[in-house]
Scaffold this active site. Structure first.
Site, PDB file in Angstrom:
ATOM      1  N   GLU A 212      12.383  19.773  -2.994  1.00 51.61           N
ATOM      2  CA  GLU A 212      11.865  18.961  -1.898  1.00 51.61           C
ATOM      3  C   GLU A 212      11.604  19.768  -0.627  1.00 51.61           C
ATOM      4  OE1 GLU A 212      14.295  15.496  -1.493  1.00 51.61           O
ATOM      5  OE2 GLU A 212      13.896  14.840  -3.543  1.00 51.61           O
ATOM      6  N   LYS A 346      11.614   3.041  -3.638  1.00 48.77           N
ATOM      7  CA  LYS A 346      10.791   4.003  -4.366  1.00 48.77           C
ATOM      8  C   LYS A 346       9.845   3.228  -5.271  1.00 48.77           C
ATOM      9  CE  LYS A 346      14.333   7.633  -4.498  1.00 48.77           C
ATOM     10  NZ  LYS A 346      15.320   8.336  -5.371  1.00 48.77           N
TER      11      LYS A 346
END
EC number: 4.2.1.11
Length: 437
Positions: A212, A346
């Site tokens: 990330e 999400k």
């Protein structure tokens, strides 16, 4: 306006794994969406359909999901003649075509790609931006729009990086910024100073980044990580203006009712594993020492009693991710049992835009906050930037200020803030209550 063509193909995510891209054609043109994927996925998430053929892509191919779009979903949508502005009707049609509770037949990755494409086509049909269209779908206020606080994942551990650090994400949040543009500058400065510190303390390779975009030095403990982050914040002169968040992602180190912070060691000593109460004590020690405002997934995804016991003892944001998986049934239980005060949303955990909006509103109705999230296997698609603004969530996490698939979302938010001008406000210290601003 109805859909005239639907086409899916295999493309690749930020980890080099196959994923699904969908294109929809209407009289207004062609619209695309790409589906992300997670590394530390919850067992209660909608099913991401993978081929399982070990001779190709190590079993991670998505040709089945692609075929399901091209041979099942696409023809059914065209035959239905549903207008692209009928988001709920189209999403419900796909759910019906799948016929399972977790989208395991057609795949959430197939269904979501179409769902997001439809939203883009509908916004174009109405002649408005995507975030305004999402606000209409969610019946959210638009006066003003709320620009979120970015929670930058600047240091990676857990399943997202090598090294021995158990906890997965250490984030910085520029709550003291006056705008998203200023938050980006502050985040950039802290991130680069953190990189310098990591290299100084752990060698040149410590500047390497995880999935990330955060640095991933071979750090042993959360304290080591937090000390370095706080030092970087202070070097920049942002003490009090930049706060810290942690995502433990402990489901990967939950063993026999205990938590193994040394889970990356094959011969980890069970006598050192922590009970839920001991882990709570550890969290409290971190909260006392560091400027932490947010804890995500402090406990494992089915350790319900530990969640509710812990929430009673803290006054910071407690985010449910693996616990709830953007699933309405699990969100309802978490609300009832008072397990958390914030939902991590999400898109691919549930698999349609309609269900994602319903999950956000379910959380808001309970007085919870909502944070919009990327996945560790991301793409260049910036859809969640429009989603967080459209839903007035007030907070987003999309990784560090590194790697283009992360910056795609942040850069889109810069554009949205500039476009809106005086018609938007930066959530700042009230990030948890974005929908109330």
């Amino acid at each position: 306006m109805s859909i005239t063509k639907v086409h899916a193909r295999t493309v690749y995510d930020s980890r080099g794994n196959p994923t699904v891209e969908v294109e929809i054609t209407t009289e207004n043109g062609l619209f695309r969406a790409i589906v992300p994927s997670g590394a530390s996925t919850g067992i209660h998430e909608a099913v991401e359909l993978r081929d399982g053929n070990k001779s190709e892509w190590m079993g991670k191919g998505v040709t089945k999901a692609v075929s399901n779009v091209n041979s099942i979903i696409g023809p059914a949508l065209i035959k239905s003649d549903l207008c692209v502005t009928n988001q709920k009707g189209i999403d419900e049609l796909m759910i019906s075509l799948d016929g399972t509770s977790n989208k395991s037949r057609l795949g959430a990755n197939a269904i979501l790609g179409v769902s997001l494409c439809v939203a883009r086509a509908a916004a174009a049909q109405k002649g408005i931006t995507l975030y305004k269209y999402i606000a209409e779908l969610a019946d959210a206020r638009q006066d003003p729009f709320v620009i979120p606080v970015p929670f930058f994942n600047v240091l990676n551990g857990g399943a997202h990086a090598g090294g021995s650090l158990a906890m997965q994400e250490f984030k910085i949040a520029p709550v003291g910024a006056q705008s998203f543009a200023e938050a980006m500058r502050m985040g950039s400065e802290v991130y680069h100073h953190l990189k310098i510190l990591a290299k100084e303390q752990y060698g040149p390779s410590a500047g390497n980044v995880g999935d990330e975009g955060g640095v991933a030095p071979d750090i042993d403990t959360a304290e080591d990580a937090l000390d370095m982050i706080v030092k970087a914040i202070n070097i920049c002169g942002y003490e009090g203006r930049v706060k810290v968040g942690i995502d433990s992602a402990p489901s990967v180190f939950y063993k026999d009712g205990k938590y193994d912070l040394n889970f990356k060691e094959p011969n980890s000593d069970p006598s050192h594993w922590l009970s839920p109460a001991q882990l709570a004590e550890y969290y409290h020690s971190l909260l006392k020492k560091y400027p932490i405002i947010s804890l995500e997934d402090p406990y494992a995804e089915d350790d319900w009693s530990s969640w509710s016991a812990f929430l009673k003892t803290v006054n910071v944001q407690i985010i449910a991710d693996d616990l709830t998986c953007t699933n309405k049934t699990r969100i309802a239980r978490a609300i009832e049992e008072k397990c958390a005060n914030t939902l991590l949303l999400k898109l691919n955990q549930i698999g349609t835009l309609t269900e994602s909006i319903e999950a956000a509103n379910q959380a808001f109705d309970a007085g919870w906050g909502v944070m919009i999230s990327h996945r560790s296997g991301e793409t260049e698609d910036p859809f969640i930037a429009d989603l967080v603004v459209g839903l007035r969530c007030g907070q987003i996490k999309s990784g560090a200020l590194s790697r283009s698939e992360r910056l795609a979302k942040y850069n889109e938010l810069l554009r949205i803030e500039e476009e809106l001008g005086d018609d938007c406000i930066y959530a700042g210290h009230r990030f948890h209550d974005g929908n109330k601003l």
